[in-house]
Design a protein around this motif. Structure first.
Motif, PDB file in Angstrom:
ATOM      1  N   UNK A 179      35.730  57.190  50.627  1.00  0.00           N
ATOM      2  CA  UNK A 179      36.623  58.170  49.980  1.00  0.00           C
ATOM      3  C   UNK A 179      36.776  57.890  48.490  1.00  0.00           C
ATOM      4  N   UNK A 180      37.030  56.625  48.173  1.00  0.00           N
ATOM      5  CA  UNK A 180      37.218  56.236  46.762  1.00  0.00           C
ATOM      6  C   UNK A 180      35.953  56.522  45.965  1.00  0.00           C
ATOM      7  N   UNK A 181      34.824  56.325  46.628  1.00  0.00           N
ATOM      8  CA  UNK A 181      33.551  56.572  45.953  1.00  0.00           C
ATOM      9  C   UNK A 181      33.352  58.068  45.713  1.00  0.00           C
ATOM     10  N   UNK A 182      33.703  58.847  46.743  1.00  0.00           N
ATOM     11  CA  UNK A 182      33.547  60.295  46.620  1.00  0.00           C
ATOM     12  C   UNK A 182      34.401  60.851  45.483  1.00  0.00           C
ATOM     13  N   UNK A 183      35.613  60.314  45.336  1.00  0.00           N
ATOM     14  CA  UNK A 183      36.505  60.798  44.277  1.00  0.00           C
ATOM     15  C   UNK A 183      36.306  60.076  42.947  1.00  0.00           C
ATOM     16  N   UNK A 184      35.264  59.263  42.884  1.00  0.00           N
ATOM     17  CA  UNK A 184      34.879  58.648  41.613  1.00  0.00           C
ATOM     18  C   UNK A 184      35.757  57.493  41.160  1.00  0.00           C
ATOM     19  N   UNK A 185      36.672  57.022  42.051  1.00  0.00           N
ATOM     20  CA  UNK A 185      37.559  55.925  41.625  1.00  0.00           C
ATOM     21  C   UNK A 185      36.849  54.575  41.681  1.00  0.00           C
ATOM     22  N   UNK A 186      35.835  54.495  42.543  1.00  0.00           N
ATOM     23  CA  UNK A 186      35.048  53.273  42.694  1.00  0.00           C
ATOM     24  C   UNK A 186      33.577  53.687  42.652  1.00  0.00           C
ATOM     25  N   UNK A 187      32.763  52.895  41.984  1.00  0.00           N
ATOM     26  CA  UNK A 187      31.361  53.298  41.895  1.00  0.00           C
ATOM     27  C   UNK A 187      30.462  52.552  42.873  1.00  0.00           C
ATOM     28  N   UNK A 188      30.692  51.260  43.023  1.00  0.00           N
ATOM     29  CA  UNK A 188      29.771  50.468  43.838  1.00  0.00           C
ATOM     30  C   UNK A 188      30.523  49.599  44.859  1.00  0.00           C
ATOM     31  N   UNK A 189      29.772  49.120  45.833  1.00  0.00           N
ATOM     32  CA  UNK A 189      30.322  48.191  46.838  1.00  0.00           C
ATOM     33  C   UNK A 189      30.843  46.932  46.149  1.00  0.00           C
ATOM     34  N   UNK A 190      30.092  46.444  45.161  1.00  0.00           N
ATOM     35  CA  UNK A 190      30.480  45.216  44.443  1.00  0.00           C
ATOM     36  C   UNK A 190      31.847  45.392  43.776  1.00  0.00           C
ATOM     37  N   UNK A 191      32.077  46.606  43.274  1.00  0.00           N
ATOM     38  CA  UNK A 191      33.371  46.914  42.649  1.00  0.00           C
ATOM     39  C   UNK A 191      34.466  46.945  43.722  1.00  0.00           C
ATOM     40  N   UNK A 192      34.145  47.550  44.864  1.00  0.00           N
ATOM     41  CA  UNK A 192      35.114  47.720  45.961  1.00  0.00           C
ATOM     42  C   UNK A 192      35.644  46.375  46.470  1.00  0.00           C
ATOM     43  N   UNK A 193      34.768  45.362  46.542  1.00  0.00           N
ATOM     44  CA  UNK A 193      35.207  44.096  47.150  1.00  0.00           C
ATOM     45  C   UNK A 193      35.994  43.192  46.174  1.00  0.00           C
ATOM     46  N   UNK A 194      36.275  43.736  44.988  1.00  0.00           N
ATOM     47  CA  UNK A 194      37.142  42.996  44.060  1.00  0.00           C
ATOM     48  C   UNK A 194      38.507  43.684  44.019  1.00  0.00           C
ATOM     49  N   UNK A 195      39.503  43.128  44.698  1.00  0.00           N
ATOM     50  CA  UNK A 195      40.787  43.826  44.813  1.00  0.00           C
ATOM     51  C   UNK A 195      41.680  43.751  43.571  1.00  0.00           C
ATOM     52  N   UNK A 196      42.359  44.858  43.315  1.00  0.00           N
ATOM     53  CA  UNK A 196      43.372  44.939  42.258  1.00  0.00           C
ATOM     54  C   UNK A 196      44.723  45.171  42.923  1.00  0.00           C
ATOM     55  N   UNK A 197      45.727  44.439  42.482  1.00  0.00           N
ATOM     56  CA  UNK A 197      47.058  44.578  43.066  1.00  0.00           C
ATOM     57  C   UNK A 197      47.908  45.523  42.221  1.00  0.00           C
ATOM     58  N   UNK A 198      48.637  46.405  42.888  1.00  0.00           N
ATOM     59  CA  UNK A 198      49.555  47.292  42.154  1.00  0.00           C
ATOM     60  C   UNK A 198      50.830  46.498  41.894  1.00  0.00           C
TER      61      UNK A 198
END
Ligand code: SF4
Length: 258
Positions: A45-64
């Motif tokens: 979903x995040x990829x589809x909406x352009x918030x995340x581009x790659x798997x490598x990006x996805x596995x690095x978490x950001x805390x709100x």
């Protein structure tokens, strides 16, 4: 211990989910180091909406980082509408090796419970025993689609081992907490040949079982033409097991077909 990749700010937190067994949910982490390869629906979903581009990006978490401040504003406004809040459909609240995320999850549950709001939790990490001190209305769950560690390492590479998940869940059960297990996405035999009975036996102490098919993996339809029959049979196995043991169950939509 790995650190979260960074901190972000959000404007809103609680929202009503469209997921069939959920009510309200919130998402105070972007990304998930468990990096499931089914693949992860939240990642897609995040990829589809352009918030995340790659798997490598996805596995690095950001805390709100302003999560608790937002909740202070939203809880009074929403608490009469909320039946329960689920942590979480789009990340993992007890991500392995991220104490900062665990700390925030505990603070969130504490805050929601203090307002009389029940929480449901689902993780592929380790549920901390301190959860036993919170509202006994809360429901603590783990995902368990196999007992084979090789399969886990391949499909849920950053997650806790199956044994660690089970031990933590059982400890909470023994402390009088409500527990549940999500057996989803259950793999077809072309992905792994295994006996569902063994998984059911391993979780026979839980109060509820959710069972669902694999949806987003092309191998299932192209590699296992018998998948409809397979899921009908496995769902029946879950239902029979739950009825026999007096366990509540929910079979996800489209798992059973004509
Ligand atoms: S644990 Fe959940 S959110 Fe994290 S990658 Fe796996 S499926 Fe996605």
């Amino acid at each position: 211990m790995p650190q979260v990749e960074g901190h972000i700010q959000r404007k809103s937190m609680l929202y009503k989910t469209g997921v069939e067994y959920g009510d309200y949910t919130l998402n105070f982490v972007q990304g998930c180091a468990h990096g499931c390869k089914y693949p992860c629906y939240a990642f897609l979903l995040k990829k589809r909406f352009g918030q995340i581009k790659t798997y490598e990006e996805w596995i690095k978490p950001y805390l709100v980082s302003n999560t608790l401040e937002i909740l202070d504003k939203e809880i009074p406004r929403l608490k009469d509408k909320i039946m329960s809040v689920h942590l979480s459909f789009s990340t993992d609240p007890f991500m392995m090796g991220y104490p900062e995320i665990e700390k925030m999850s505990i603070a969130v549950i504490k805050k929601l419970n203090a307002a009389g709001i029940k929480c449901t939790v689902l993780t592929k990490g380790i549920l901390p025993i301190t959860l036993a001190d919170f509202s006994k209305e809360n429901e603590y769950g783990i995902t368990l689609i196999s007992l084979d560690e090789e399969y886990r390492k391949k499909m849920e590479p950053g997650s806790a081992s199956y044994v660690e998940r089970l031990v933590a869940l059982k400890k909470l059960h023994d402390k009088g907490c409500k527990t549940w297990v999500s057996i989803e996405p259950y793999p077809t035999p072309n992905l792994i040949d295994q006996d569902l009975k063994k998984i059911l036996k391993a979780v026979r102490f839980v109060d509820k079982i959710i069972f669902g098919r694999t949806n987003y993996c092309k191998d299932v339809t192209s590699g296992y033409p018998e998948h409809k029959k397979f899921y009908n049979e496995r769902a029946k196995e879950v239902i029979d097991f739950c009825n026999e043991k007096g366990i509540a169950f929910h079979i996800k939509n489209k798992t059973i077909t004509e």
